[in-house]
Write a protein that holds these residues in place. Sequence first.
Motif, short mmCIF file in Angstrom:
data_model
loop_
_atom_site.label_atom_id
_atom_site.label_comp_id
_atom_site.label_asym_id
_atom_site.label_seq_id
_atom_site.Cartn_x
_atom_site.Cartn_y
_atom_site.Cartn_z
N SER A 155 0.83 -1.21 0.00
CA SER A 155 0.00 0.00 0.00
C SER A 155 0.86 1.26 0.00
CB SER A 155 -0.92 0.02 1.22
OG SER A 155 -1.78 -1.08 1.23
N SER A 156 1.96 1.23 0.77
CA SER A 156 2.82 2.40 0.87
C SER A 156 3.49 2.71 -0.47
CB SER A 156 3.89 2.20 1.95
OG SER A 156 4.68 1.06 1.67
N THR A 157 3.92 1.67 -1.18
CA THR A 157 4.57 1.88 -2.48
C THR A 157 3.59 2.46 -3.49
OG1 THR A 157 6.08 0.02 -2.10
CG2 THR A 157 5.80 0.77 -4.37
N ILE A 158 2.40 1.87 -3.58
CA ILE A 158 1.41 2.34 -4.55
C ILE A 158 0.94 3.76 -4.22
CG2 ILE A 158 -0.87 1.90 -5.55
CD1 ILE A 158 -0.42 -1.07 -5.03
N THR A 159 0.77 4.05 -2.94
CA THR A 159 0.34 5.39 -2.55
C THR A 159 1.43 6.42 -2.86
OG1 THR A 159 -1.00 4.44 -0.76
CG2 THR A 159 -0.57 6.80 -0.66
N ALA A 160 2.68 6.07 -2.63
CA ALA A 160 3.78 6.97 -2.97
C ALA A 160 3.81 7.25 -4.47
CB ALA A 160 5.11 6.38 -2.52
N TRP A 220 -5.75 3.41 -7.41
CA TRP A 220 -5.40 3.61 -5.99
C TRP A 220 -6.65 3.76 -5.14
CZ3 TRP A 220 -6.44 8.01 -3.02
CH2 TRP A 220 -5.84 8.05 -1.77
N TRP A 221 -7.61 4.52 -5.61
CA TRP A 221 -8.82 4.80 -4.85
C TRP A 221 -9.63 3.53 -4.59
CZ3 TRP A 221 -10.72 9.00 -2.36
CH2 TRP A 221 -12.06 8.95 -1.97
N ILE A 222 -9.72 2.67 -5.59
CA ILE A 222 -10.59 1.50 -5.49
C ILE A 222 -9.91 0.31 -4.81
CG2 ILE A 222 -11.90 -0.24 -6.79
CD1 ILE A 222 -12.36 1.86 -8.94
N TYR A 223 -8.66 0.06 -5.15
CA TYR A 223 -8.07 -1.23 -4.80
C TYR A 223 -6.99 -1.23 -3.72
CZ TYR A 223 -10.50 -3.02 -8.87
OH TYR A 223 -11.47 -3.38 -9.78
N VAL A 224 -6.46 -0.09 -3.35
CA VAL A 224 -5.34 -0.12 -2.41
C VAL A 224 -5.84 -0.17 -0.97
CG1 VAL A 224 -3.32 1.14 -1.57
CG2 VAL A 224 -3.86 1.13 -4.00
N PRO A 225 -5.46 -1.20 -0.22
CA PRO A 225 -5.88 -1.30 1.18
C PRO A 225 -5.24 -0.20 2.02
CG PRO A 225 -4.29 -3.01 0.65
CD PRO A 225 -4.65 -2.36 -0.64
N LYS A 226 -5.97 0.22 3.05
CA LYS A 226 -5.56 1.40 3.81
C LYS A 226 -4.89 1.10 5.14
CE LYS A 226 -10.12 1.83 5.99
NZ LYS A 226 -10.61 0.56 5.44
N ARG A 227 -5.11 -0.08 5.70
CA ARG A 227 -4.74 -0.31 7.09
C ARG A 227 -3.24 -0.24 7.34
NH1 ARG A 227 -9.07 -1.83 9.96
NH2 ARG A 227 -10.88 -2.66 8.85
N SER A 228 -2.44 -0.55 6.32
CA SER A 228 -0.99 -0.58 6.53
C SER A 228 -0.33 0.79 6.34
CB SER A 228 -0.33 -1.59 5.59
OG SER A 228 -0.58 -1.24 4.24
N LEU A 229 -1.08 1.81 5.93
CA LEU A 229 -0.51 3.13 5.75
C LEU A 229 -0.28 3.80 7.09
CD1 LEU A 229 -2.45 4.61 2.69
CD2 LEU A 229 -0.12 3.72 2.75
N GLU A 230 0.91 4.37 7.26
CA GLU A 230 1.26 5.03 8.51
C GLU A 230 1.93 6.36 8.19
OE1 GLU A 230 3.67 2.44 10.84
OE2 GLU A 230 2.25 0.78 10.77
N LYS A 246 -7.00 7.48 2.96
CA LYS A 246 -6.95 6.02 2.98
C LYS A 246 -7.23 5.45 4.36
CE LYS A 246 -6.70 4.16 -0.90
NZ LYS A 246 -7.75 3.20 -1.25
N ARG A 247 -6.85 6.16 5.39
CA ARG A 247 -7.06 5.64 6.75
C ARG A 247 -8.54 5.65 7.13
NH1 ARG A 247 -2.45 5.44 10.16
NH2 ARG A 247 -3.67 6.01 11.97
N LYS A 248 -9.35 6.40 6.39
CA LYS A 248 -10.79 6.47 6.68
C LYS A 248 -11.64 5.76 5.65
CE LYS A 248 -10.53 10.87 9.18
NZ LYS A 248 -11.04 12.27 9.27
N GLN A 249 -11.05 5.43 4.50
CA GLN A 249 -11.82 4.89 3.39
C GLN A 249 -11.99 3.38 3.49
OE1 GLN A 249 -9.74 5.01 -0.28
NE2 GLN A 249 -11.51 4.65 -1.55
N LYS A 250 -13.17 2.90 3.13
CA LYS A 250 -13.41 1.48 2.97
C LYS A 250 -12.96 1.11 1.58
CE LYS A 250 -17.32 1.08 6.16
NZ LYS A 250 -18.74 0.70 6.31
#
Length: 212
Positions: A79-84, A129-139, A204-208
């Motif tokens: 998730s961190s790589t794709i978000t970056a 990114w909006w649809i498929y990237v999981p959010k829980r591992s983002l810090e 991402k930390r709030k999105q389902k």
Amino acid sequence: MNKDASFYRWYILAGALIGWFALILQFTLTMLHRSLPVATSIIKYFSYFTILTNLLVAICFTVLWLHKNNKLYKFFSRSSTITAINVYIIVVGAVYNLVLRKLGHPQGFFKLADELLHSVIPLIFLIFWWIYVPKRSLEWRQLGGWMLYPLSYLIYTLIHGALTDYYPYPFVNVTVLGYRKVFFNCCAITLAFLVLSFIFIAIKRKQKTKII
């Protein structure tokens, strides 16, 4: 494979194909219309943040589509790589459309390459990114590492420019603007990266998120 997974596979394949097509098209146009030696033209081609970042996007989509269980896949599926990468490619689109678009009027295949690299691909990756990237591992602490790529690029550009007097973007052209103005511009660009990173992590930390 369910319908969601099937669409995911088709989507990242389309993203990879469009990405590679745009990069190859731009490279071909650069070579066909060059006025400099081949080696110099190739170096200049890869001196653009747009090209390097679109290359990251194309590689990311390709690695995800191949889905081979190796270190490369594990890196690009984080998730961190794709978000970056999403931050980087959105900056590419924003800077071009807000600042650089008015400076030139490309035609024909040049316009097609420009639109793909600066508008279409950033939108494709943002949707992914909006649809498929999981959010829980983002810090929040990951943000510092994300800045290494754009800061390294800026340092390289300034050193390369000092040696060759070539600057790929007008806002980092020391010859025209001087170091003080360029330093200010670099700080503004860095701030843009930081603000976008904060926004995307917060979203991402709030999105389902739909995870495939």
